[in-house]
Design an enzyme around this catalytic site. Sequence first.
Site, mmCIF file in Angstrom:
data_model
loop_
_atom_site.group_PDB
_atom_site.id
_atom_site.type_symbol
_atom_site.label_atom_id
_atom_site.label_comp_id
_atom_site.label_asym_id
_atom_site.label_seq_id
_atom_site.Cartn_x
_atom_site.Cartn_y
_atom_site.Cartn_z
ATOM 1 N N ASP A 36 61.279 -5.707 -146.896
ATOM 2 C CA ASP A 36 59.834 -5.888 -147.104
ATOM 3 C C ASP A 36 59.463 -7.305 -146.688
ATOM 4 O O ASP A 36 60.180 -8.254 -147.012
ATOM 5 C CB ASP A 36 59.497 -5.665 -148.585
ATOM 6 C CG ASP A 36 58.023 -5.338 -148.805
ATOM 7 O OD1 ASP A 36 57.750 -4.289 -149.416
ATOM 8 O OD2 ASP A 36 57.159 -6.132 -148.374
ATOM 9 N N TYR A 154 43.648 3.647 -136.476
ATOM 10 C CA TYR A 154 44.692 3.708 -137.512
ATOM 11 C C TYR A 154 45.246 5.132 -137.618
ATOM 12 O O TYR A 154 46.456 5.346 -137.652
ATOM 13 C CB TYR A 154 44.109 3.249 -138.851
ATOM 14 C CG TYR A 154 45.000 3.520 -140.028
ATOM 15 C CD1 TYR A 154 46.133 2.739 -140.265
ATOM 16 C CD2 TYR A 154 44.723 4.550 -140.909
ATOM 17 C CE1 TYR A 154 46.959 3.002 -141.344
ATOM 18 C CE2 TYR A 154 45.546 4.816 -141.995
ATOM 19 C CZ TYR A 154 46.656 4.037 -142.209
ATOM 20 O OH TYR A 154 47.476 4.299 -143.267
ATOM 21 N N LYS A 158 49.170 6.343 -136.874
ATOM 22 C CA LYS A 158 50.034 7.122 -137.770
ATOM 23 C C LYS A 158 50.432 8.448 -137.103
ATOM 24 O O LYS A 158 51.538 8.946 -137.307
ATOM 25 C CB LYS A 158 49.340 7.376 -139.112
ATOM 26 C CG LYS A 158 49.070 6.114 -139.927
ATOM 27 C CD LYS A 158 50.322 5.320 -140.271
ATOM 28 C CE LYS A 158 51.179 5.983 -141.320
ATOM 29 N NZ LYS A 158 52.276 5.072 -141.779
#
Length: 331
Positions: A36, A154, A158
Amino acid sequence: MTAKGMHFLITGGSGFIGSHLIDALLGDGAFVTVLDNLSTGRLANLAHVVADPRLRFVQGSVLDELVVDELVHRCDVVVHLAAAVGVKLIIEEPLKSLTTNIRGSEIVIESAHRYRKKILVASTSEIYGKNSTSPLREDAERILGTPSVVRWAYSTAKAVDEILTNAYHRERGLPTIIVRLFNTVGPRQSPAYGMVLPRLVRQAVAGLPLTVYGDGTQTRCFTHVADVVDALMRLLDHDGAVGQTFNVGSPREVSILELAKLVIEYTGSTSAVEMIPYHDAYEPGFEDMVRRVPDTARLRALTGWEPRLTLEDVLIQTIAEARAELAALRR
Ligand code: UDP
């Protein structure tokens, strides 16, 4: 699930959903490595498990090919959650969001293929765009506006992740699972990236007006993160899930205005509801989805999954969390 002794790499594991998944995996005896970059994820989300010897935290980006390669090589299963999320964030940082969501995913999926590791890829109900059919099956059409509107860019990014995942499965035999998440909510969700439920709850607890965008008749199906994690665990454990795409979401449809009223009722707040036009809330040309309801028959048929927690459960928990934060600030 039989996660015991298995080693999971969770990209985006310090995020809201990732941290809950890690709780479940550690609880089942798994080993977990988190990758992360702490952009939207928070170390505080893992504070309660950080001392667990079966957890390893690596601060780094999915764009760093060498780090991803090494971590994928060492694990048994990859869960790819790292992504730029939240409508607000995506509008503010479109280029960075696209790079993370397209190139980052490509790097992770390529590495999974290099070492032939099973990979679960998190996708989104944004895939369906403006299709307001109810409920939306996984094969429902995508209805999108122009790609110059950031939201549709966006959605397309995806979709590229999904297409790439499917191509690796079909052409190279990579064991893949895709999940499309519908408005996941619950403890640890940050209000900072635009998500409506944590925002309205923070506003109500602070005595501020509740910001409802548009006319508030748009609907969403809010799903408790514990139910989402339950779905992921069942899918990871089921050979029949490989090569497939699954909607994950609650069937309960609620309008945003109804949600604001519920938040006021459950907090006992004296806050008013403030209606804000979309172009003021986001940017000129912004387009919303009027309705987004999942059909989860595929997930249920394969795994027996059903949501167990209600929107009221979410509200009670999120309100308690918001009050505790406020109390800590005032101390
Ligand atoms: N929304 C709102 N007030 C806010 C934030 C969001 O009315 O303070 C609306 C938003 O326009 C959308 C819905 O709530 O219609 C859900 O927004 P969110 O960003 O949580 O999720 P998504 O649009 O991705 O489903």
